[in-house]
Design an enzyme around this catalytic site. Structure first.
Site, short mmCIF file in Angstrom:
data_model
loop_
_atom_site.label_atom_id
_atom_site.label_comp_id
_atom_site.label_asym_id
_atom_site.label_seq_id
_atom_site.Cartn_x
_atom_site.Cartn_y
_atom_site.Cartn_z
N HIS A 22 -23.49 11.76 -9.56
CA HIS A 22 -23.07 12.98 -8.88
C HIS A 22 -24.23 13.71 -8.21
O HIS A 22 -24.00 14.61 -7.39
CB HIS A 22 -22.32 13.92 -9.84
CG HIS A 22 -23.17 14.62 -10.84
ND1 HIS A 22 -23.33 14.18 -12.14
CD2 HIS A 22 -23.93 15.74 -10.76
CE1 HIS A 22 -24.12 15.01 -12.80
NE2 HIS A 22 -24.50 15.96 -11.98
N ASP A 38 -21.29 7.61 -14.27
CA ASP A 38 -22.11 8.64 -13.63
C ASP A 38 -23.59 8.26 -13.63
O ASP A 38 -24.46 9.10 -13.84
CB ASP A 38 -21.91 10.00 -14.31
CG ASP A 38 -22.44 11.15 -13.46
OD1 ASP A 38 -22.52 10.99 -12.23
OD2 ASP A 38 -22.78 12.20 -14.03
N SER A 87 -29.47 17.71 -14.10
CA SER A 87 -28.70 16.47 -14.07
C SER A 87 -29.56 15.30 -13.62
O SER A 87 -30.25 15.37 -12.60
CB SER A 87 -27.52 16.61 -13.12
OG SER A 87 -26.56 17.51 -13.62
N GLY A 89 -5.79 -5.76 -19.58
CA GLY A 89 -4.44 -5.37 -19.19
C GLY A 89 -3.62 -4.73 -20.28
O GLY A 89 -2.49 -5.16 -20.53
N VAL A 90 -4.18 -3.69 -20.93
CA VAL A 90 -3.41 -2.96 -21.93
C VAL A 90 -3.61 -1.47 -21.72
O VAL A 90 -4.59 -1.03 -21.12
CB VAL A 90 -3.86 -3.31 -23.38
CG1 VAL A 90 -3.53 -4.73 -23.72
CG2 VAL A 90 -5.34 -3.02 -23.59
N ILE A 94 -3.74 1.94 -24.18
CA ILE A 94 -4.00 2.17 -25.61
C ILE A 94 -3.99 3.65 -25.94
O ILE A 94 -4.04 4.51 -25.06
CB ILE A 94 -5.35 1.55 -26.03
CG1 ILE A 94 -6.47 2.12 -25.17
CG2 ILE A 94 -5.31 0.04 -25.96
CD1 ILE A 94 -7.86 1.68 -25.61
#
Length: 494
Positions: free
Chosen positions: A137, A167, A238, A294-295, A297
């Protein structure tokens, strides 16, 4: 300035008291001496001196300022045309008596742009040849990036790669013989240990602040767990390093928790080991490649863990399995709890995306799954993360309702075509909700797939299962709502 003295009569009046006080002091002298000796034997804890650490780390920390290009728009009175103000209000074709004829408009030109300051941040060298770690960022959408060293030299930097999900950004300046920071092990951090930050809060470069580690692996819903500290971090910090007492970088200062926009005692840092894994990929390929299975949760609550017989409230509860995806091909089902992946324990549900993401696409990994009261080992071929997919909601056809039961549920069988669309076998659909089930949050339209560790086949079998549930003990219902499945604890009514 006036001075005050004590008169002799006053002294005589209080002389016995002063003498008695002196005698008492003499009488209790050994006790006072003993207390002094004890204090000497147990000296107060000496606060650390950070000066040597800062002196060594400071040359590795840089100030980063960015610029942005913005379009220039001429406003009322702008430009050399004295009649522009009239045309601004009355349109480009406005012509007043005595006003010079307006020339024919020229072909449309691209709007002019000007460069303006965009923001400031921090970063630090991870190699002698000019590679710098910072936050995504800090540099995202920047037209130009300028890096200023502690000796005052300034360089124009280029972006090697960025990763929005963590980030993390890797940039480089054309130089050599820089002083990189030594990378430490954030897993060795403990709550209460001293750490410090160096950066450019509000553009004040080379500013050092110190504090303690407040929490480890703070889960905020982001992709990575954070290191929480009370080190003063403000806008401009940052991308700067979080440093331990050995002078090693253990994190990248990334976020603050604040209601005012300024520091309020809670700052968050990205663990450096996670950041370096990202940086290595950015340096090699300019991008980060992640795995996926591909789940969808969720968290495993203690009440759910108790209901399904799971020894600990750990793991990742599978709420949905992508049809024909890697997990589906491996045999994973909604309602399963993933306990380990590739040999690593899933303590929190948020551990799974990170571990799967770090797995090389195309490779196979074993996962240990809790299913119906026992563990099952499945092998899954990890795919490359591209985009998420979801199933559309389906509803069952109306059928005669089954009688209400001790859970307060009126249910019907799930139609065969609906089962095929949802990729399920059996189950019952909720038509009416009262009592305990209503209090637990169940709704009409929900599909119950299992009761405790037994799969539900139809409404008749569901009624039998419910009738045998012990009173006073919550039962675990695997409930599907839309494309999500969740274990819900419901205690049968007495």
């Amino acid at each position: 300035m006036k001075s005050h003295s004590v008169s002799k009569p006053f002294f005589r009046r209080f002389a016995p008291v002063l003498l008695s006080a002196a005698m008492l002091t003499g009488a209790y002298g050994p006790i006072a001496q003993a207390q002094t000796s004890t204090a000497t034997a147990n000296p107060a804890v000496v606060l650390p001196d950070f000066s040597d650490i800062i002196a060594k780390a400071d040359p590795a920390v840089v100030n980063i300022r960015t610029t942005a290009s913005v379009p220039v728009r001429s406003g009322p009175g702008g430009g050399a045309d004295p009649y522009e103000l009239f045309r601004w209000f009355f349109g480009p074709d406005f012509q007043a008596p005595g006003m010079p004829q307006q020339p024919q408009p020229s072909p449309r030109q691209a709007p002019e742009e000007r460069t303006v300051p965009r923001g400031v941040g921090s970063g630090f060298f991870i190699s002698a040849d000019g590679y710098i770690l910072t936050n995504n960022h800090v540099v995202s959408d920047a037209a130009d990036i300028y890096v200023t060293l502690t000796d005052g030299r300034e360089f124009k930097a280029k972006v090697i790669g960025t990763d929005e999900r963590t980030d993390v950004a890797l940039i480089k300046i054309d130089t050599k013989d820089m002083t990189p920071l030594t990378v430490g092990d954030p897993k060795q951090l403990k709550k209460g240990q001293w750490v410090l930050a160096i950066g450019s809060p509000f553009g004040l470069d080379s500013t050092a602040t110190a504090g303690i580690v407040s929490a480890i692996s703070r889960d905020t819903g982001e992709y990575l767990p954070f290191i929480q500290t009370d080190v003063a971090v403000n806008p401009g910090n940052s991308g700067g390093p979080l440093i331990n007492l050995k002078g090693e970088v253990v994190g990248i200062n990334s976020q603050i928790v604040s209601r005012s926009g300024g520091f309020m005692g809670i700052s968050l840092a990205i663990p450096i080991d996670e950041a370096m894994r990202v940086a290595d990929q950015l340096r090699a390929d300019g991008k980060v490649t992640r795995g996926r299975i591909g789940v969808q949760i969720g968290e495993v609550g203690k009440d759910v863990a108790d209901a399904i017989g799971l020894p600990k409230a750990e793991g990742a509860l599978v709420s949905n399995v992508e049809p024909d995806g890697p997990a589906d091909d491996a045999g994973l089902k909604a309602g399963d709890v993933i306990l380990t992946f590739k040999g690593e324990t899933i303590k929190r549900w948020s551990d799974l995306p990170r571990i799967v993401g770090e797995t090389k696409p195309g490779s196979r990994a074993d996962m240990e799954v809790w299913r119906r009261g026992k563990t099952v080992t499945l092998s899954v071929k990890v795919a490359q993360l591209t985009s998420q997919s979801s199933e559309s909601e389906s509803k069952a056809k109306a059928e005669p309702e089954h009688a209400d039961n001790a859970l307060g549920l009126g249910v019907v069988d799930v139609a065969a075509d609906v089962q095929r669309k949802l990729g399920i076998k059996g189950g019952v659909q909720v038509r009416t909700v009262t009592g305990a089930a209503q209090a637990a949050g169940l709704q009409p339209g929900d599909i119950v797939l299992a009761v405790n560790n037994t799969d539900v086949t139809d409404a008749s079998q569901f009624g039998t299962l419910v009738s045998k549930l012990p009173k006073g003990k919550a039962a675990g219902l695997l409930v599907r709502r839309g494309d999500q499945a969740q274990w819900v604890a419901v205690e049968p009514s007495k």
